[in-house]
Design a protein around this motif. Structure first.
Motif, PDB file in Angstrom:
ATOM      1  N   HIS A  25       0.796  -1.226   0.000  1.00  0.00           N
ATOM      2  CA  HIS A  25       0.000   0.000   0.000  1.00  0.00           C
ATOM      3  C   HIS A  25       0.832   1.281   0.000  1.00  0.00           C
ATOM      4  N   GLU A  26       2.012   1.274   0.591  1.00  0.00           N
ATOM      5  CA  GLU A  26       2.733   2.530   0.784  1.00  0.00           C
ATOM      6  C   GLU A  26       4.048   2.630   0.032  1.00  0.00           C
ATOM      7  N   ASN A  27       4.580   1.505  -0.384  1.00  0.00           N
ATOM      8  CA  ASN A  27       5.882   1.524  -1.029  1.00  0.00           C
ATOM      9  C   ASN A  27       5.882   2.304  -2.334  1.00  0.00           C
ATOM     10  N   HIS A  28       4.734   2.382  -3.010  1.00  0.00           N
ATOM     11  CA  HIS A  28       4.671   3.032  -4.319  1.00  0.00           C
ATOM     12  C   HIS A  28       4.216   4.488  -4.237  1.00  0.00           C
ATOM     13  N   GLN A  29       4.001   4.981  -3.045  1.00  0.00           N
ATOM     14  CA  GLN A  29       3.627   6.379  -2.907  1.00  0.00           C
ATOM     15  C   GLN A  29       4.869   7.261  -3.010  1.00  0.00           C
ATOM     16  N   ARG A  30       4.647   8.523  -3.374  1.00  0.00           N
ATOM     17  CA  ARG A  30       5.770   9.433  -3.503  1.00  0.00           C
ATOM     18  C   ARG A  30       6.369   9.764  -2.146  1.00  0.00           C
ATOM     19  N   GLN A  31       5.530   9.974  -1.144  1.00  0.00           N
ATOM     20  CA  GLN A  31       5.978  10.248   0.208  1.00  0.00           C
ATOM     21  C   GLN A  31       5.046   9.577   1.206  1.00  0.00           C
ATOM     22  N   ILE A  32       5.609   9.213   2.355  1.00  0.00           N
ATOM     23  CA  ILE A  32       4.824   8.619   3.431  1.00  0.00           C
ATOM     24  C   ILE A  32       5.260   9.286   4.738  1.00  0.00           C
ATOM     25  N   LEU A  33       4.497   9.072   5.784  1.00  0.00           N
ATOM     26  CA  LEU A  33       4.879   9.595   7.082  1.00  0.00           C
ATOM     27  C   LEU A  33       6.158   8.910   7.565  1.00  0.00           C
ATOM     28  N   LEU A  34       7.026   9.689   8.182  1.00  0.00           N
ATOM     29  CA  LEU A  34       8.276   9.146   8.698  1.00  0.00           C
ATOM     30  C   LEU A  34       8.016   8.028   9.701  1.00  0.00           C
ATOM     31  N   THR A  35       6.943   8.153  10.478  1.00  0.00           N
ATOM     32  CA  THR A  35       6.623   7.120  11.463  1.00  0.00           C
ATOM     33  C   THR A  35       6.407   5.758  10.807  1.00  0.00           C
ATOM     34  N   ARG A  36       5.824   5.755   9.600  1.00  0.00           N
ATOM     35  CA  ARG A  36       5.597   4.482   8.900  1.00  0.00           C
ATOM     36  C   ARG A  36       6.915   3.886   8.390  1.00  0.00           C
ATOM     37  N   GLU A  37       7.800   4.731   7.892  1.00  0.00           N
ATOM     38  CA  GLU A  37       9.117   4.256   7.448  1.00  0.00           C
ATOM     39  C   GLU A  37       9.894   3.664   8.623  1.00  0.00           C
ATOM     40  N   VAL A  38       9.824   4.338   9.765  1.00  0.00           N
ATOM     41  CA  VAL A  38      10.523   3.857  10.957  1.00  0.00           C
ATOM     42  C   VAL A  38       9.902   2.547  11.446  1.00  0.00           C
ATOM     43  N   GLU A  39       8.586   2.456  11.398  1.00  0.00           N
ATOM     44  CA  GLU A  39       7.911   1.227  11.831  1.00  0.00           C
ATOM     45  C   GLU A  39       8.317   0.047  10.959  1.00  0.00           C
ATOM     46  N   TYR A  40       8.388   0.264   9.653  1.00  0.00           N
ATOM     47  CA  TYR A  40       8.803  -0.803   8.739  1.00  0.00           C
ATOM     48  C   TYR A  40      10.233  -1.240   9.062  1.00  0.00           C
ATOM     49  N   MET A  41      11.109  -0.272   9.310  1.00  0.00           N
ATOM     50  CA  MET A  41      12.500  -0.590   9.628  1.00  0.00           C
ATOM     51  C   MET A  41      12.594  -1.369  10.935  1.00  0.00           C
ATOM     52  N   ARG A  42      11.798  -0.986  11.921  1.00  0.00           N
ATOM     53  CA  ARG A  42      11.806  -1.712  13.194  1.00  0.00           C
ATOM     54  C   ARG A  42      11.346  -3.160  12.999  1.00  0.00           C
ATOM     55  N   ASN A  43      10.301  -3.356  12.212  1.00  0.00           N
ATOM     56  CA  ASN A  43       9.824  -4.713  11.956  1.00  0.00           C
ATOM     57  C   ASN A  43      10.904  -5.547  11.274  1.00  0.00           C
ATOM     58  N   TYR A  44      11.590  -4.933  10.326  1.00  0.00           N
ATOM     59  CA  TYR A  44      12.657  -5.654   9.618  1.00  0.00           C
ATOM     60  C   TYR A  44      13.761  -6.066  10.588  1.00  0.00           C
ATOM     61  N   ILE A  45      14.166  -5.139  11.445  1.00  0.00           N
ATOM     62  CA  ILE A  45      15.227  -5.441  12.407  1.00  0.00           C
ATOM     63  C   ILE A  45      14.781  -6.521  13.379  1.00  0.00           C
ATOM     64  N   GLU A  46      13.525  -6.459  13.831  1.00  0.00           N
ATOM     65  CA  GLU A  46      13.021  -7.459  14.765  1.00  0.00           C
ATOM     66  C   GLU A  46      12.984  -8.844  14.138  1.00  0.00           C
ATOM     67  N   LEU A  47      12.584  -8.913  12.870  1.00  0.00           N
ATOM     68  CA  LEU A  47      12.571 -10.206  12.183  1.00  0.00           C
ATOM     69  C   LEU A  47      13.986 -10.760  12.048  1.00  0.00           C
ATOM     70  N   GLN A  48      14.932  -9.885  11.723  1.00  0.00           N
ATOM     71  CA  GLN A  48      16.316 -10.335  11.631  1.00  0.00           C
ATOM     72  C   GLN A  48      16.831 -10.774  12.999  1.00  0.00           C
ATOM     73  N   SER A  49      16.354 -10.108  14.058  1.00  0.00           N
ATOM     74  CA  SER A  49      16.771 -10.475  15.407  1.00  0.00           C
ATOM     75  C   SER A  49      16.312 -11.882  15.762  1.00  0.00           C
ATOM     76  N   LEU A  50      15.093 -12.244  15.312  1.00  0.00           N
ATOM     77  CA  LEU A  50      14.603 -13.598  15.556  1.00  0.00           C
ATOM     78  C   LEU A  50      15.514 -14.631  14.897  1.00  0.00           C
ATOM     79  N   ARG A  51      16.048 -14.269  13.749  1.00  0.00           N
ATOM     80  CA  ARG A  51      16.908 -15.199  13.007  1.00  0.00           C
ATOM     81  C   ARG A  51      18.289 -15.335  13.630  1.00  0.00           C
ATOM     82  N   THR A  52      18.790 -14.249  14.217  1.00  0.00           N
ATOM     83  CA  THR A  52      20.168 -14.251  14.710  1.00  0.00           C
ATOM     84  C   THR A  52      20.280 -14.359  16.230  1.00  0.00           C
ATOM     85  N   SER A  53      19.144 -14.435  16.919  1.00  0.00           N
ATOM     86  CA  SER A  53      19.164 -14.387  18.388  1.00  0.00           C
ATOM     87  C   SER A  53      19.875 -15.574  19.013  1.00  0.00           C
TER      88      SER A  53
END
Length: 226
Positions: A77-105
């Motif tokens: 829904h948001e990846n193809h928009q020209r701009q998004i709220l910074l909070t959404r970009e940060v939330e996506y990054m946090r989810n990515y890091i958390e998923l990687q943490s599950l893999r490397t924990s």
């Protein structure tokens, strides 16, 4: 001669017709496949798996499924928009890091430190502008055989975003199919920054045989660009 030319032309016309038919069938098949892979079906399946994991007391699995679903919604829904709220970009990054943490924990030699502040102000950013730096850190900074570390910090103050990614690096294997493609994603981000934020950003990249460091300062707007 006229007869030969006529036969050749008829043959070419027939071949073109066959190709058009095959192309039409391929397009129809592709559209059919796309219709089968419905995003709502994927989300419903993830919800089912999430509920099953909770019933089986697999909290980490449920957490991973939930974060993966959130990332899929972002990409859809948001990846193809020209701009998004910074909070959404940060939330996506946090989810990515958390998923990687599950893999490397389970790997004691891997250290992951984050200091990602919540951004209260309503600020807008081009989507997928920060995550490539984090993806690059996990792709090239993690080794299951050697001591590795990744540190990510994000701070926002006075209309400026300060973003740092610091990670260990390791010698690339000879059989690594992507060793010649490293840096392509970062170069793409560099070009996007130059195009979208001329005079409003500073990108510093430092690399040694043992470490890789990225610092980004980005001036953001309080209104979305149309």
């Amino acid at each position: 001669m006229a007869w030969i030319l006529y036969k050749r032309r008829a043959k070419v016309t027939q071949e073109i017709g066959v190709l058009q038919t095959e192309l039409g069938q391929s397009t129809a098949n592709l559209d059919f496949l796309r219709s089968q892979i419905n995003p709502h079906f994927l989300f419903n399946t993830l919800n089912t798996l999430y509920g099953t994991a909770l019933q089986e007391n697999s909290e980490r699995t449920a957490q991973g499924i939930q974060m993966l679903g959130d990332m899929m919604r972002f990409m859809l829904h948001e990846n193809h928009q020209r701009q998004i709220l910074l909070t959404r970009e940060v939330e996506y990054m946090r989810n990515y890091i958390e998923l990687q943490s599950l893999r490397t924990s389970t790997s004691p030699n891997i250290s992951l430190e984050t200091s990602i502040e919540d951004v209260v102000a309503e600020r807008w950013i081009a989507p997928m502008l920060l995550i490539p730096f984090v993806e690059n850190a996990f792709k090239h900074g993690i080794s299951l055989k050697r001591k590795s570390w990744i540190r990510v910090t994000l701070h926002y103050e006075a209309d400026k975003l300060y973003f740092d990614v610091y990670n260990s690096t390791h010698p690339k294997q000879e059989l690594d199919l992507e060793k010649d493609h490293s840096g392509v994603g970062l170069e793409n981000v560099r070009q996007r920054l130059a195009l979208l934020y001329p005079g409003k950003h500073e990108l510093l990249i430092r690399e040694t045989p043992q470490e890789f460091f990225v610092h980004l300062t980005l001036q953001l707007s309080g209104t979305a660009q149309q």
